[in-house]
Structures are given as C-alpha cells and as structure tokens.
Design an enzyme around this catalytic site. Structure first.
Site, PDB file in Angstrom:
ATOM      1  N   ASP A 286       2.713   1.960   5.082  1.00 23.83           N
ATOM      2  CA  ASP A 286       3.489   2.030   4.128  1.00 23.83           C
ATOM      3  C   ASP A 286       3.914   0.722   3.434  1.00 23.83           C
ATOM      4  OD1 ASP A 286       4.942   4.332   2.170  1.00 23.83           O
ATOM      5  OD2 ASP A 286       6.583   3.186   2.909  1.00 23.83           O
ATOM      6  N   GLU A 328      -1.871   0.497   2.467  1.00 24.47           N
ATOM      7  CA  GLU A 328      -1.515   1.563   1.437  1.00 24.47           C
ATOM      8  C   GLU A 328      -1.003   0.366   0.173  1.00 24.47           C
ATOM      9  OE1 GLU A 328       1.879   3.417  -1.169  1.00 24.47           O
ATOM     10  OE2 GLU A 328       2.410   2.393   0.432  1.00 24.47           O
TER      11      GLU A 328
HETATM   12  C1  GLC Z   1       5.301   4.164  -0.177  1.00 22.59           C
HETATM   13  C2  GLC Z   1       4.930   5.875  -0.234  1.00 22.59           C
HETATM   14  C3  GLC Z   1       6.084   6.189  -1.465  1.00 22.59           C
HETATM   15  C4  GLC Z   1       7.475   5.709  -1.138  1.00 22.59           C
HETATM   16  C5  GLC Z   1       7.361   4.094  -0.907  1.00 22.59           C
HETATM   17  C6  GLC Z   1       8.640   3.642  -0.079  1.00 22.59           C
HETATM   18  O1  GLC Z   1       4.425   3.755  -1.511  1.00 22.59           O
HETATM   19  O2  GLC Z   1       4.117   6.326  -0.736  1.00 22.59           O
HETATM   20  O3  GLC Z   1       6.054   7.675  -1.321  1.00 22.59           O
HETATM   21  O4  GLC Z   1       8.242   5.997  -2.090  1.00 22.59           O
HETATM   22  O5  GLC Z   1       6.354   3.792   0.198  1.00 22.59           O
HETATM   23  O6  GLC Z   1       8.467   3.886   1.110  1.00 22.59           O
HETATM   24  C1  GLC Z   2       4.841   1.040  -6.091  1.00 22.78           C
HETATM   25  C2  GLC Z   2       4.380   0.484  -4.892  1.00 22.78           C
HETATM   26  C3  GLC Z   2       3.409   1.742  -4.205  1.00 22.78           C
HETATM   27  C4  GLC Z   2       4.258   2.934  -3.981  1.00 22.78           C
HETATM   28  C5  GLC Z   2       4.858   3.252  -5.381  1.00 22.78           C
HETATM   29  C6  GLC Z   2       5.707   4.383  -5.136  1.00 22.78           C
HETATM   30  O1  GLC Z   2       3.995   1.430  -6.981  1.00 22.78           O
HETATM   31  O2  GLC Z   2       3.579  -0.450  -5.128  1.00 22.78           O
HETATM   32  O3  GLC Z   2       3.051   1.093  -2.851  1.00 22.78           O
HETATM   33  O4  GLC Z   2       3.379   3.917  -3.808  1.00 22.78           O
HETATM   34  O5  GLC Z   2       5.596   2.328  -5.904  1.00 22.78           O
HETATM   35  O6  GLC Z   2       6.175   5.258  -6.566  1.00 22.78           O
END
Ligand code: GLC
Ligand code: GLC
Length: 641
Positions: A286, A328
């Site tokens: 994440d 991710e």
């Molecule tokens: C990732 C998750 C998102 C979350 C963020 C912080 O982007 O997909 O849902 O808000 O990380 O953990």
């Molecule tokens: C940002 C982050 C991504 C996450 C998202 C959540 O774009 O780069 O990792 O999924 O925020 O809104």
C-alpha cells in the site's frame, strides 16, 4: 560495499553471535541455505540504507533473528507451499489466474461467512482473492481500514484471528491464493508504537517523523504532493497535546513511519512475516511510493524507497518465499515501471491502462492508449501486471504528459476534460461519477464511481433509453475483455461482476460522508446477486458476458504466459493487440471504442498468418476483405485450423 569474502565473514559473524530458534535438521538446512543465498543482497541493501550507522551490525543481527523466528513459526503447510512456488516460479502468469478484490464485511458479512462464499468465488473462476484491510483499526473513520492499529489483530467486527487462519487454510485447499494488504507506509495513531512515541518513550520516539519547527514542516510542504487536500492542506498534522507536527501523508490519523530508523525496518519486517505466516501468497504494498523521505524532493519514489522494498522482498525470499509483492504505485508510468522487478515487486497494478481505457471511452479515440501502452506495457517476463478497471479507490489520470504532448494533447486540459466527463458535467457525457479531492490550488481532481455507473448504465436507465443502455452494456463488456485478455492477472472489483451501480448511502454516515470513494464500495446484497442471475436483467447480461470471456481465457494458453504486442490500427477508434506464447500460439484482439461501426482491412490479421481466423467470442470465422466492428465490439481472433 562489501566484497564476497567480507560478506561471507559477515554472515559467519552474525551466525556466531546470535541464538537462532530450534529447528528440525531439515528446516535448519533450508533456512541456512536460503540465508546464505540471499545474504549478499540483504547486507548490500541494508548497507545502502543504514550503512553509515555505528550500530549497523546490531540491527543486522536482530533482523536475522526476526527472519529465523518467522521461519520457525511458519506452518508446514506454508513451507510446502514455499517449495511448490519456488519450483514453478512463473505460476502467476497462467491463463487460469483470475483475481477478485472484496471487503470482508461488504461482500460476506464476516470472515466465517466469507468462507461460505468460496463456492461462489469458484463458480466465477477466482483463484486470487484480495481481502481489503481487515486489521484492527480506529472506530469511525479508518480510511477504509488503511489506518492499522495492530497488524496481528483482526477487526473484531469481521471475526477473530482464528477465523482468519481457518479461512486462509480453506482458501488454499480450494486453490485460491489469499492476498492481504501490507500497509507499511503508516500506522494509525492508535497503534501502540504511535501511542508510545506520542508519550516520548525513547524506544519509539523515532518511529515516526516529528517536528517542532514550523519552518521545517513548511519546507517539506513546498515539494510534497497533497494527497487528500480537502481533508487537510499539506502533509503534516499538529498534535496539540505534545506541541509537535507529525508526518501524515494521508489522513491526520495515519502517521507515516520513519524508515530512516533501522528499528522501524526490523519491526515492520516482523509484522510483514506475521502476515506471510497467516498463509497469504500476495502482499499488496500500500502507498509504497511514499516510504522514503528526503528534504527538497517530492518524497515519492526515491531511490531508497526501491532499496527498502527490495530489502523486504529479500527477507521474504529467506523466510516465506511463496509470498509475492504487488506494487500499488499510482504514479507516473515511468515510476510505476521502476517497482516492477523480480527482486522488488513481481506484480503491479496497471493504473496507466486502467486510466486510459476510460480515457478512450470518453474521447472515442485510442491514440493515447495505443501510444502509451506501446511505450509502457512491456515489463520483465518474470513479472506480471495486475489489470483492473475499477478498485476501491478513485481514478487518477496518471498518464505521461510527454506522450500526450506528442499527440497534440495538453495533459492539464485533458485531465480537466476527463474529470468533467466522468462526473457527468460535460455535455453529452454518458457517465455518472462523483468528484474526489478537488485541489483548490492546483485544480487537480479525481473521480469515483462503479464500473457500471461510470460506463453509462445508471444514466441510461434513468433516461429509460434502450440504445444508451445497450451502449453502456457493451462498454462494460469492452473494458472487461481487455482486462481479461491483454496479459496479466485480471482483477475484478467486488460488485462489478454484478453490474452494481453507484451507492450513495455513504452520505448518511458521518464517518464516510466526506470521502466519495465510498460511492464505489457497495454492500453486495443477496438481491444484487439474484438480479445478476435473473434472465433478461441488464445485470444478468453483464454477468454472462463476463463469464463467457472468463471461460475462454481459462481454456486458451495464449491468455497466459505470452508476449503482448500493441498494434497500430491507423483507425482512430480502434485498439488492437496480439499475444504470442512460447509455442507460437496467438491471439489478436480488436476493439472498437466508439458507438459507430468501424471497419479495418483484414490484412491486420497477417500477423496471425491467415486472414481467416475465428472470433472466439462469437464463434464466427472472418470472411471478406474488411473486418466490421459494430458499436463497442470486440473480436478475439485466433487461427483455429
Ligand atoms: C492506498 C489505498 C487507499 C488509502 C491510501 C492510504 O492508496 O488504496 O485507499 O487511502 O493507500 O493508505
Ligand atoms: C494517491 C496515491 C494512491 C492512492 C490514492 C488514494 O493518489 O498516490 O496511492 O490510491 O491517493 O486516493
């Protein structure tokens, strides 16, 4: 850097100076062999991160003990799985792979009930199951579980640790790989490390980034991107009680961990291996782009972020090698690519393709999709994309502005257009999405919504327009077809197989109201499942179209371990690619991104060595000099005799 001899000596020194847990003779041999094999990488990576420190060796010793203990505690079942996966390292590139991402509570109620849903998953062909964060988290807003208070405790609303262990075994017995979140950029402010750090406990005070100097915080803010600007400006939260700022890239209750401290690396490795030992086969990394920070940089995707991830991966290779990393990184495509490597992340989300499929639907033009994938689709053949259309998050338009520029597209303007289009504000738009995180300074914005609603089904049903409904259904099929066939693990997001529309009930919940991503996190009700089983319903059609394509995918090896070539169609509405595997088996996919009929000369099939291939989807053999594709049509062409 250490040379070979020094590395060997260092390993010996570590082994001489620590006490390893008791292992059987055979296990001891396995562990020591793996440790010796991966020690050069391990010490090299750690040295890059922490080599300057006087206590470097101490942390190295401690880490080896963490690894040995995790290995000792690993169940025989998972140790066998380690061997199985090591003997077939490209198992995840098979055409049989099919993923689904679900929230335990929204999909099934709790972990026990989820176990009863295994037959449902199997009936779809799912063999990779990502369970959204299920760990203990703060009451109220926990960013959908992405604020973890204890990695070892299950959220009591979902069940117990025992339920999770049982589920992991049951999934594995049914051939389904469990994927869990590794939320390692931050913990919640209720994690015991955070609580201790807040109290000033010397052991934990450097687990997070604290600042007393406002000036310093503002300096960092000058170069860091704001992720949730409508929640709070900048990347820091002021803690009134201790009069300090703490680094919070996301919400104020999500405190970023300080990886410049090797104690944090060791502690999180311990947590990671705990998750591995639950029996998962994939960890979703994440927010991995944010894990390393340096002044006067954007603090995203820095070189040491990569070293850090490689180092975690090396630890897995030693203690739990069945487990894969999934990146991710929702960032610029060139940066996404940097995480994809056998030594770093074997799997990665494909946010570029996701965003540009939507872009092509809006513009009815495929040039940006074609040019971008030509540049960025190919990755190491030891790795795999995880392709997706929707997920639990918003859609961000992360394409490469330089590629767009060459096609005469202004990135900034185009993103504005896409946001307008997908929130239904653009005249003639078929879409019904919700804006997310409009940044008042930069004008940046992202979009939320379910596959069906974004593809036009919601609006078309409201307008009671049968042709618009037909087009929406075909758009959904088109996107699913690419997701399933272009190469990689297709990941279906819960509810999209059932054609679920946007769910606005989050607006009634004070903890969700401000976060529009909940519009695409619906509860999967028995009624929704029943509707998709009811002949004549739109949802049934979506479900059947998908199932047909899944069945074809499973039965044709060209969908599995093969190379993808993105083709130039010279037709602005058409998108095409050809897959070829090691045996020379091929598949040519043609897609029409417009509601008007398009034609293309049959010579595009020359790549298959025949102008008379068969379309696997309709069963029809091609005839004639031109291939016709009706509104949003897809052809999966293969030479069958
Ligand atoms: C990732 C998750 C998102 C979350 C963020 C912080 O982007 O997909 O849902 O808000 O990380 O953990
Ligand atoms: C940002 C982050 C991504 C996450 C998202 C959540 O774009 O780069 O990792 O999924 O925020 O809104």
């Amino acid at each position: 850097m250490l040379n070979e001899l020094q590395t060997k000596q260092a390993l010996q020194q570590v082994l001489d100076s620590v006490e390893l847990p008791k292992l059987t003779k055979k296990d001891e041999k396995v562990f020591l062999e793996r440790l010796a094999q991966h020690f050069p990488s391990l010490i090299g990576q750690l040295h890059t991160l922490y080599g300057e420190r006087y206590d470097f060796f101490l942390y190295l010793q401690k880490l080896v003990v963490v690894l040995a203990k995790a290995f000792a505690g690993r169940k025989r079942k998972w140790k066998n799985l380690d061997e199985k996966r090591l003997s077939n390292p490209s198992w995840y590139r098979s055409e049989k792979m099919l993923g689904m991402a679900v929230y335990v509570d929204l999909f099934a109620g709790d972990l026990k009930k989820l176990q009863m849903k295994i037959p449902y998953l199997k009936s779809l062909g799912i063999n990779y199951l990502h369970l959204m964060p299920l760990y203990k988290a703060p009451e109220g807003d926990s960013d959908g579980g992405y604020a973890v208070s204890d990695y070892r405790k299950v959220d009591p609303k979902l069940g117990t640790e025992k339920d999770l262990a049982q589920l992991a075994e049951a999934l594995s017995d049914e051939g389904i790989s469990l994927v869990l979140d590794f939320v390692f950029n931050h913990t919640s402010d209720e994690h015991q490390w955070a609580e201790q750090a807040r109290k000033g406990n010397p052991e934990f005070k450097d687990f997070y980034y604290f600042f007393t100097d406002k000036q310093e915080v503002e300096e960092y803010n000058q170069t860091c991107r704001e992720i949730f600007p409508t929640v709070r400006r900048g990347s820091f939260t002021f803690l009134e009680d201790v009069e300090k700022y703490v680094w919070t890239t996301f919400n104020s209750f999500q405190w970023d961990l300080n990886y410049s401290n090797p104690a944090v690396f060791n502690a999180i490795t311990d947590e990671m291996l705990f998750l591995a030992n639950i029996g998962c086969e994939g960890l979703r990394l994440d927010a991995l782009a944010f894990i390393w920070k340096e002044k006067w940089t954007q603090c995203e995707s820095l070189p040491k972020a990569h070293t850090l991830i490689q180092c975690f991966n090396t630890c897995l290779q030693i203690a739990a090698p069945a487990v894969l990393f999934k990146s991710e990184a929702i960032v610029h495509p060139d940066e996404v690519a940097q995480y994809i490597d056998k030594q770093e992340c074997q799997l990665s989300y494909n946010p570029l393709m996701m965003a540009l499929m939507w872009e092509s639907l809006a513009t009815r033009e495929t040039k940006l999709l074609t040019a971008s994938l030509k540049k960025s689709f190919e990755i190491s053949d030891q790795c795999s994309w995880v392709n997706y259309i929707r997920c639990h998050d918003d859609i961000g338009w992360t394409f490469d502005d330089a590629v767009a520029e060459q096609l005469g597209i202004n990135g900034y303007e185009h993103r504005r257009f896409l946001n307008q289009f997908y929130t239904g504000k653009f005249d003639g738009s078929f879409s019904q999405g919700v804006p997310f995180q409009e940044n008042p300074t930069t004008g940046d914005c992202r979009v939320c919504g379910s596959l069906a609603s974004l593809a036009g089904l919601e609006r078309a049903i409201e307008a009671d327009d049968s042709q618009a409904i037909e087009h929406a259904l075909k758009r959904i099929r088109l996107l699913n077809s690419i997701n399933l066939s272009i190469g990689g693990i297709p990941l279906i997001y819960q509810g999209d197989e059932l054609g679920i529309l946007n769910d606005h009930s989050y607006l009634n919940d004070e903890f969700k109201r401000e976060d529009a991503r909940w519009v695409n996190r619906p509860q999967i009700s028995p009624q929704a499942v029943a509707l998709a089983e009811t002949k004549g319903s739109y949802q049934h059609r979506i479900n059947q179209d998908l199932k047909q394509m899944i069945a074809l995918r499973r039965n044709h090896p060209e969908f599995g371990n093969a190379k993808t070539e993105i083709l130039e169609t010279y037709r602005s509405q058409l998108f095409a690619y050809c897959r070829t595997n090691a045996k020379g088996e091929q598949l040519l996919a043609l897609c029409n991104f417009a509601e008007s009929t398009q034609s293309i000369p049959a010579s595009i099939c020359d790549i298959l060595g025949s102008r008379r291939p068969r379309d696997l989807l309709s069963g029809n053999q091609l005839v004639g000099e031109d291939i016709l594709l009706a509104a949003y049509d897809v052809l999966w062409l293969k030479v069958t005799e």
